[in-house]
Structures are given as C-alpha cells and as structure tokens.
Design a protein around this motif. Sequence first.
Motif, PDB file in Angstrom:
ATOM      1  N   ALA A 349       0.824  -1.211   0.000  1.00  0.00           N
ATOM      2  CA  ALA A 349       0.000   0.000   0.000  1.00  0.00           C
ATOM      3  C   ALA A 349       0.859   1.262   0.000  1.00  0.00           C
ATOM      4  CB  ALA A 349      -0.931  -0.005   1.209  1.00  0.00           C
ATOM      5  N   PHE A 350       1.937   1.240   0.792  1.00  0.00           N
ATOM      6  CA  PHE A 350       2.800   2.422   0.847  1.00  0.00           C
ATOM      7  C   PHE A 350       3.494   2.661  -0.491  1.00  0.00           C
ATOM      8  CE2 PHE A 350       3.530   2.447   5.726  1.00  0.00           C
ATOM      9  CZ  PHE A 350       2.211   2.829   5.892  1.00  0.00           C
ATOM     10  N   ARG A 351       3.842   1.612  -1.203  1.00  0.00           N
ATOM     11  CA  ARG A 351       4.440   1.810  -2.525  1.00  0.00           C
ATOM     12  C   ARG A 351       3.454   2.523  -3.449  1.00  0.00           C
ATOM     13  NH1 ARG A 351       6.560  -3.305  -5.829  1.00  0.00           N
ATOM     14  NH2 ARG A 351       4.353  -3.876  -5.648  1.00  0.00           N
ATOM     15  N   GLY A 352       2.218   2.093  -3.429  1.00  0.00           N
ATOM     16  CA  GLY A 352       1.209   2.790  -4.228  1.00  0.00           C
ATOM     17  C   GLY A 352       1.014   4.227  -3.784  1.00  0.00           C
ATOM     18  N   CYS A 353       1.055   4.447  -2.457  1.00  0.00           N
ATOM     19  CA  CYS A 353       0.898   5.813  -1.945  1.00  0.00           C
ATOM     20  C   CYS A 353       2.051   6.707  -2.387  1.00  0.00           C
ATOM     21  CB  CYS A 353       0.793   5.792  -0.423  1.00  0.00           C
ATOM     22  SG  CYS A 353      -0.680   4.992   0.223  1.00  0.00           S
ATOM     23  N   PHE A 354       3.277   6.216  -2.249  1.00  0.00           N
ATOM     24  CA  PHE A 354       4.444   7.016  -2.607  1.00  0.00           C
ATOM     25  C   PHE A 354       4.443   7.342  -4.094  1.00  0.00           C
ATOM     26  CE2 PHE A 354       6.103   6.107   1.533  1.00  0.00           C
ATOM     27  CZ  PHE A 354       7.079   7.057   1.767  1.00  0.00           C
ATOM     28  N   LEU A 355       4.254   6.324  -4.921  1.00  0.00           N
ATOM     29  CA  LEU A 355       4.335   6.541  -6.362  1.00  0.00           C
ATOM     30  C   LEU A 355       3.161   7.386  -6.858  1.00  0.00           C
ATOM     31  CD1 LEU A 355       5.551   3.012  -7.530  1.00  0.00           C
ATOM     32  CD2 LEU A 355       6.886   5.029  -6.906  1.00  0.00           C
ATOM     33  N   THR A 356       1.980   7.165  -6.306  1.00  0.00           N
ATOM     34  CA  THR A 356       0.823   7.971  -6.706  1.00  0.00           C
ATOM     35  C   THR A 356       1.004   9.433  -6.299  1.00  0.00           C
ATOM     36  OG1 THR A 356      -0.612   6.043  -6.471  1.00  0.00           O
ATOM     37  CG2 THR A 356      -1.668   8.197  -6.513  1.00  0.00           C
ATOM     38  N   SER A 357       1.466   9.674  -5.073  1.00  0.00           N
ATOM     39  CA  SER A 357       1.689  11.052  -4.625  1.00  0.00           C
ATOM     40  C   SER A 357       2.743  11.738  -5.476  1.00  0.00           C
ATOM     41  CB  SER A 357       2.120  11.056  -3.156  1.00  0.00           C
ATOM     42  OG  SER A 357       1.156  10.426  -2.338  1.00  0.00           O
ATOM     43  N   LEU A 358       3.780  10.992  -5.839  1.00  0.00           N
ATOM     44  CA  LEU A 358       4.853  11.567  -6.656  1.00  0.00           C
ATOM     45  C   LEU A 358       4.336  11.976  -8.030  1.00  0.00           C
ATOM     46  CD1 LEU A 358       7.927  12.129  -6.632  1.00  0.00           C
ATOM     47  CD2 LEU A 358       8.225   9.869  -7.650  1.00  0.00           C
ATOM     48  N   MET A 359       3.582  11.095  -8.680  1.00  0.00           N
ATOM     49  CA  MET A 359       3.085  11.393 -10.018  1.00  0.00           C
ATOM     50  C   MET A 359       2.023  12.494  -9.990  1.00  0.00           C
ATOM     51  SD  MET A 359       5.034   9.580 -11.720  1.00  0.00           S
ATOM     52  CE  MET A 359       4.365  10.110 -13.280  1.00  0.00           C
ATOM     53  N   VAL A 360       1.182  12.499  -8.956  1.00  0.00           N
ATOM     54  CA  VAL A 360       0.171  13.565  -8.858  1.00  0.00           C
ATOM     55  C   VAL A 360       0.846  14.922  -8.628  1.00  0.00           C
ATOM     56  CG1 VAL A 360      -1.745  14.430  -7.463  1.00  0.00           C
ATOM     57  CG2 VAL A 360      -1.676  12.030  -8.116  1.00  0.00           C
ATOM     58  N   ALA A 361       1.866  14.963  -7.769  1.00  0.00           N
ATOM     59  CA  ALA A 361       2.588  16.223  -7.536  1.00  0.00           C
ATOM     60  C   ALA A 361       3.271  16.703  -8.813  1.00  0.00           C
ATOM     61  CB  ALA A 361       3.606  16.040  -6.423  1.00  0.00           C
ATOM     62  N   PHE A 362       3.859  15.774  -9.562  1.00  0.00           N
ATOM     63  CA  PHE A 362       4.502  16.150 -10.827  1.00  0.00           C
ATOM     64  C   PHE A 362       3.468  16.693 -11.817  1.00  0.00           C
ATOM     65  CE2 PHE A 362       5.586  14.784 -15.185  1.00  0.00           C
ATOM     66  CZ  PHE A 362       6.705  15.577 -15.394  1.00  0.00           C
ATOM     67  N   THR A 363       2.321  16.022 -11.926  1.00  0.00           N
ATOM     68  CA  THR A 363       1.275  16.479 -12.846  1.00  0.00           C
ATOM     69  C   THR A 363       0.756  17.853 -12.458  1.00  0.00           C
ATOM     70  OG1 THR A 363       0.635  14.163 -13.186  1.00  0.00           O
ATOM     71  CG2 THR A 363      -0.924  15.857 -13.888  1.00  0.00           C
ATOM     72  N   ILE A 364       0.536  18.064 -11.157  1.00  0.00           N
ATOM     73  CA  ILE A 364       0.048  19.373 -10.697  1.00  0.00           C
ATOM     74  C   ILE A 364       1.041  20.475 -11.051  1.00  0.00           C
ATOM     75  CG2 ILE A 364      -0.419  20.736  -8.624  1.00  0.00           C
ATOM     76  CD1 ILE A 364      -1.653  18.236  -7.380  1.00  0.00           C
ATOM     77  N   ASN A 365       2.317  20.234 -10.853  1.00  0.00           N
ATOM     78  CA  ASN A 365       3.313  21.270 -11.123  1.00  0.00           C
ATOM     79  C   ASN A 365       3.483  21.530 -12.614  1.00  0.00           C
ATOM     80  OD1 ASN A 365       5.098  22.249  -8.598  1.00  0.00           O
ATOM     81  ND2 ASN A 365       4.332  20.193  -8.212  1.00  0.00           N
ATOM     82  N   VAL A 366       3.370  20.490 -13.444  1.00  0.00           N
ATOM     83  CA  VAL A 366       3.455  20.704 -14.892  1.00  0.00           C
ATOM     84  C   VAL A 366       2.257  21.525 -15.371  1.00  0.00           C
ATOM     85  CG1 VAL A 366       3.380  19.554 -17.126  1.00  0.00           C
ATOM     86  CG2 VAL A 366       4.864  18.679 -15.335  1.00  0.00           C
ATOM     87  N   VAL A 367       1.061  21.195 -14.864  1.00  0.00           N
ATOM     88  CA  VAL A 367      -0.129  21.983 -15.220  1.00  0.00           C
ATOM     89  C   VAL A 367       0.019  23.415 -14.720  1.00  0.00           C
ATOM     90  CG1 VAL A 367      -2.615  22.206 -14.849  1.00  0.00           C
ATOM     91  CG2 VAL A 367      -1.628  19.967 -15.314  1.00  0.00           C
TER      92      VAL A 367
END
Length: 670
Positions: A349-367
Amino acid sequence: MDFILELLEVPVDTNFTYTLILEECPKIFPHQEFRLFLLVPAVISTLILAFSTQRTKQKLQMLNGRPGLIFPMDVLKRSHRFSYAAAFGTLARLCAGIVFDAQYAFDYNGPTYLKVLLALVSMLIYGLGYFPLFAGITTEAPVGYFIATLFSWVFTAEFIGNYFCKQPMGVISYVVLVIGMLPETLCFLYLSISLPVRFVASIAKPKKKFKLAVDFESSKDLYESIRNSYQGIHVRKLFKRPPPPPLPPKGIMQKLQSSLKSLLEKIFYKRTKGFRYSARMISVMAIGFILLYEVTFLLFVQLFELFDFAEIGMEHILNSIGRIEEIGEDPAVTSLREILIVLYDLVIAFRGCFLTSLMVAFTINVVFLLHYMTSYRSNLLSLYKGKNNHLTPKNKKSNASLIVGSMRYAGYQVGYIGWGFFIQFFMLLIVTVAIALIVILWDFLKYFILDQAMRLWPVLLTSLVLNITQLILSKFLFLQKRGEILAMDNRRLLFIFTYFMFFYNIFIGIFSCLMRILKSIILGALFLPRLDHSTLPRKFQKMDPGFDAYCGFMHIESTHTNPVAMVFISILQAESLTSLKKNSKKHSNINLQDEKQEMLDRKRRKAKWKWLLAYTLVNNPEISLQRRLVLAEERNENIKEIFFSRSSLCTEEKSSKIELDQIIIRDEKI
C-alpha cells in the motif's frame, strides 16, 4: 541528484535488471575539479569576447573603443529564445544541487559562520564558468558563436562522461537512464548542433557596419520591416475590429466537442495567436520543467526499487515460516505471521501511496507551469493596456524595488518550483498514507472511527442544514423578486431571524474556523510554486518575497517591451535614418530648389504634427490637463534656473568687487 540517493540509501540487488545504480564508479569529470579548472578558459574566452566588441560610448579613445562591455543575455528581448532555454536547461542538474544539496564549488572545513561566503564564491564560480556560453549567443558574431560552440561541446562531454559512461548495466538500465535524462540530453544536443551551424552561417553572412545597420533602398522598405515585426503586428491588431464571437454549437456532437475543448483550455493551456513569450520566461519554464522531470523520475525509480526490495524480503520471510497456520503451531509464530502479513500489505500500500503522490505532484506542477505561462501572458497584455488589477500597482513601489524584483525573479522561481514540488509531494503522501492505513487497519480502527463519526455527524448535518436554510430564506423570503435586487422584504421577520441566528452562528463558527485553517494550509502549499499568486492577503502582499519579485519582473517587462512604445521609437529611428540619407544625397548635389523643397517639407511636417497634437488633445481632455501641468512645471523649473543663475552671477559680482576693494586697500597700505 546525489542528495536523493544519500537520503534514500537504497540497498541494491544485482539480480534486478532494471536497477540503475549497480556500482558507483568514479566520475570522469569530478564536479569541483571541473568547475575550478573551467575558470581559466572561461576568463580567457570572456576577455576575447570583450576585445571583439566595441563600446557604445567611447570615453577613452583607446584601441578603437575596445574592450567593450559584454553581457550574457538581454532579458528584455525575444530573440534566440530557444537557444537561451536550452542553455538554461543544461543548468538543471546544477540548479538541483544548489537548491536541494547546497552544492559548493570547493570544499571548506573552516568556521561555520563563513559558509555564507563560501556559497557566494561558489555562485560566482558557476556564473563565470557558464558566462562565455551565454555571451557567445548574445554577441551574434562568428567569434561568439565559435566560443559558445566550444563550451557547449565541453559541457556535453562532461554530461555524457559523468552520467552515461557507467559500468555495464544492461540494455534495460541504459534505456531507463536515457529516458530519465531525456530533456537535458535534448538541450545539450540542440546547442551542440545549432551553435556550429550558426557559426558557419555568421561567417558566410557579410558583416554590416553600424551606420548601415538598416540597409534599405527606400523608406518604404524600412517601414515595411517595422510593420512586419512582432511589435508592428501587435500594433496593427489593435487597429483592427475584433472578430465576431463564434456561433453557438449546434447538435450534440458539436456541443460535446466545444465543451471538451473549453475544459481542456481551462485545465491545461489556451494559445493566443501572435503572442511571443520573452526569452527569460521561456528559459525559466524550461529549467523548471527539466528540474521537475528529472527529480520525479529519479525518485520514482529509487522508491520503486526500495519497496520492491522490501516486498521481496517480506515474501522470503513469509515463505520461510509458512503462510498458512498449522495445527499445533507455536502461538509466537502465529502472531509473527499475522504481523508480517499486515506489514506486507502496508509495504504494498505504501508503494502505491508514494508513487501515486509523486506522479500527482509532478502532474500538478506541470499543469501549473502551463497556467503560469497563461497568467504571464494575460497580466502582460493587461499592463500594456494600462490595467493593473492583479499585481501590486507600480506607483506603490519604488523604481529601485522593481528592478530588484526583476533581478530576483528567475532564481526565486526555480527555487520555489523545487521546494513547492517537495512540499506538495509530502502533503499528498500524508493524505494517501492516512487513507491506506484506514483501509488496511479497518478491523482495528473501525470502532474508533465509527465512534468519532457518531460524535461529529450531528455537527456537520446541523451546520449544513442551517447554511442551506439561511440561503433559501434570504432568497425567497427576505429579498424582493427572489433575490434579483438587493431590497429587503419582511423586515421584522428578518430582524427576528438575525437575532436568533447570532447564537447558532457562534456554534457553527467554531467548525468554520477549523475549515478556514485547513483551507489556508492546503491552498498555501498548493500555490507555493506559483509566484503569480500571493499566499498572503492583498494588504500584506509586499511581505510575500516571491510575489513581490514577480510584480517587479512584470512591471519592468511591460515598461520596456510595450509594443506601442517600441513601434513609436522604431518610427522615430526610421525618420532619423531617412533624413540622414536625404542629407547625404543633398550634400552630393546641392541646389537652391532642393533647399526650398526641404524647407517646405519641414514646415509641412511641423504643421502635420501640430494638427495631430491638437486632434489628440481635443479627443482626450485628461491628456490635455496633464500636458498643461507638465508644461507649467517645466516653465517653473526654467524660471527657477534663470533666477538661481542670476543670483549666482550677482554673488560672483559682489565677491569680485570685495576682492578688488581688498586689493586696492592693500596697495594703498604698501
């Protein structure tokens, strides 16, 4: 990104085919030694560029005005935008080391309080090392392009030698490494190919003298070049009637397409035809994107390896003790198995949390980068029109503070993008981990969560019902025409309801206060990378250093790049060049008739300018009033100057008379 690797301390299994770092081999070009050895050729190249440039104001007539003052980048122009963006893109790794790791150009083991001086000297060394690359692009001369080409090749060799010349890692690892370094690699390749091409083209192109900087056969060619420039196209658009609004879509398919297009434009980016971003803005956005991309990619790979290693270790332990409970098993082994199963689920679960948070943060900053460019464009066009609704007004800041803000902007923006990304990542991580813990540990936490929900649901329901009730009664009972006009109705009932709602709103205000704090934290962290929005209230925006720097940058941009002013200045220069050309022809063949014609032309131009001035003042009374005030101030200043000059002459005459009297008295005594 050595600081991330040291932070994570990832244990590496050589059996993984996707592992990026098998064995850390020494770098071919060590960071500190490379930066220090680069100083000598950088200083020599800078001196060569300086002696190849003439000073605009030759105060000292030595060496034909050489050496000249060279600069790395014109922050107000829009030429060579992509070259500057690629050059700044090659600085992404260095900027990441400065922002996150405090990377210095040399080691220092002295007192701690002198580390600030170490940082200043390191920044100077970094700047000198990259100075010839930027200055060579700016000079637009064969010598500059040649030096810029050499330095781009040196930096490309350092980049490839340090990050691609590793020990054999397998095809998959090389592919992953190339993907991770793709934006920065493209920047190096662009500079390494485009700069030699420009060098060859600059040699083949004939050099023009300063007096013939604008070569034209007639004044029509000169005005046509002004008309077809970026500023000229912008001014021409101002005189055109705006196009009619598009027709509303017909049919279900057209409505769906238009709604989808408008939604994408709101979320991502909406293009404005004909607008051209400045070289500085493109460079900052390029280095910000490359920084986000490479940090996200490296964190993704390292976190994936870390959790994969933990998952394989947990599976190995579970397989050794068995996944199914056996008859007559020791209770300690049973409890250990249950704990290991929970930990195994937590790791997944933590792997999914870490990777999901990382990709969402990257997407937010690119937008946000795309939104930032849109905001820059809209704010700049508004400032061109004299509108200043979003930014701090220019008259509330000194000119010196505006220049300081413009100088700070680029560095502040890169630093805010980096740290804003990490703060958003950790906030998203806290939220996702909390959700994952609730889901996994539901059997242990369900009674506690249900107990808290039973306590809080009346508060939430009561506040919701009261808010809806106040809204409905205000619209249909306490306002006339169902709230279409702000006119009260049923005034006595309104006063009674307001009195009793005072006590209820105290109770609701406690919950509203907590929601306000939560919203402030979330929005403050979310908009931290964006300097075009202040995280402080309107009256305290001067205390926001990022927004203050952005305001200075925007005011300097609008003042010095206004297309109307630029076109006006270009027309004045064209008039001057045209008159100079006419004068040169006139001196070659002078006659009385030409002189009379020149006088008539001068009178006509003067009458035309007076007529245009009168027409402008009649249609714009405010400008007429301002012009009167300015003329009155100039007249007063002239009177003061004449008065002071006369008073100074009188004092000089008096002093000279006193001196003469003293000389006469001295002579009489003798």
